[in-house]
Scaffold this active site. Structure first.
Site, PDB file in Angstrom:
ATOM      1  N   ASP A 180      35.208   7.865  64.056  1.00  0.00           N
ATOM      2  CA  ASP A 180      34.276   7.173  63.219  1.00  0.00           C
ATOM      3  C   ASP A 180      34.107   5.877  63.802  1.00  0.00           C
ATOM      4  O   ASP A 180      35.192   5.177  64.318  1.00  0.00           O
ATOM      5  CB  ASP A 180      34.787   7.007  62.024  1.00  0.00           C
ATOM      6  CG  ASP A 180      34.794   8.472  61.118  1.00  0.00           C
ATOM      7  OD1 ASP A 180      34.499   9.439  61.723  1.00  0.00           O
ATOM      8  OD2 ASP A 180      35.703   8.463  59.915  1.00  0.00           O
TER       9      ASP A 180
HETATM   10  N1  URA Z   1      39.235  11.619  60.580  1.00  0.00           N
HETATM   11  C1  URA Z   1      38.407  10.597  60.030  1.00  0.00           C
HETATM   12  O1  URA Z   1      38.142  10.793  58.851  1.00  0.00           O
HETATM   13  N2  URA Z   1      37.859   9.793  60.688  1.00  0.00           N
HETATM   14  C2  URA Z   1      38.159   9.773  62.225  1.00  0.00           C
HETATM   15  O2  URA Z   1      37.510   8.903  62.919  1.00  0.00           O
HETATM   16  C3  URA Z   1      38.930  10.670  62.877  1.00  0.00           C
HETATM   17  C4  URA Z   1      39.457  11.760  61.880  1.00  0.00           C
END
Ligand code: URA
Length: 231
Positions: free
Chosen positions: A104
């Site tokens: 993310d």
């Molecule tokens: N889980 C999440 O919620 N975000 C990420 O970027 C990776 C794993």
């Protein structure tokens, strides 16, 4: 053996047409001898451009320490993206360099990038059992009951049909923990905590399979060897 102009353009050095100019200017050598024709078939291992061996002629695998605020997209519409942190010619390679799965925008940490399609597939396939470890900071005190809840393998996330596979939670301090998962569902770590009433405030990936960030500084990348990587 591949045509030199095709090889240089596939590795993102130049277009096939520009390869002719490279050759005319004497910038390309084969075993130390200046190459005369851009359509010559060559062994990539023996080629140099400006006296440097070709960059990752057999496929590229690197890890990036992704900072918070960068998205894993080629689109410039979503603000800063990880490709700004990587050499500008990598997306010009054919196949292009892409991330292995995504983190993310608000997540930092280890992200693999590669132009080897089979690796992307293997590392992101739902059947892959590659462990990914995240350091998680949450908004309130953690409860040790979460360890069993995540370990059981029956945690259902909203709008999913299958429960999450067992995950290992290690509580580090009152509001931080390490979580190791083998899947890579959308926002998985945030959603796992949210399902139990915790909000993830900081999320950082420390490990992807055998790879750890080591001394790599935030925003930097490092080439990885393909020797241990089965294709
Ligand atoms: N889980 C999440 O919620 N975000 C990420 O970027 C990776 C794993």
């Amino acid at each position: 053996m591949r045509r030199l102009d095709q090889l240089l353009s596939a590795l993102g050095y130049c277009s096939r047409r520009e390869a002719m100019a490279f050759v005319k200017e004497g910038r390309v050598k084969l075993g130390g001898v200046v190459v005369k024709r851009s359509d010559q078939r060559v062994d990539s291992a023996l080629i140099t451009v400006d006296d440097e061996p070709l960059e990752a002629p057999d496929g590229l695998l690197a890890m990036l320490y992704k900072p918070v605020g960068y998205s894993c997209t080629h689109s410039e519409e979503e603000g800063q993206n990880i490709y700004e942190l990587l050499p500008a010619h990598w997306p010009d390679r054919n196949p292009a360099v892409t991330s292995v799965g995504r983190l993310d925008k608000d997540t930092s940490g280890l992200l693999l990038v590669t132009d080897i399609g089979s690796l992307v597939h293997r590392y992101t396939s739902p059947k892959s059992d590659i462990e990914k470890t995240y350091l998680v900071e949450v908004d309130r005190e953690l409860d040790p009951t979460l360890i069993d809840i995540f370990a059981k393998g029956d945690l259902m996330l909203r709008s999913e049909e299958k429960p999450c596979l067992p995950a290992k939670l290690e509580i580090v301090s009152s509001q931080s923990a390490r979580l190791t998962i083998t899947e890579g569902r959308y926002h998985q770590v945030r959603r796992m905590f949210a399902s139990q009433g915790w909000r993830v405030e900081n999320l950082h990936r420390e490990r992807f399979g055998p790879y750890v960030l080591g001394d790599l500084a935030e925003g930097e990348w490092q080439m990885l060897s393909l020797e241990q990587v089965a294709r």
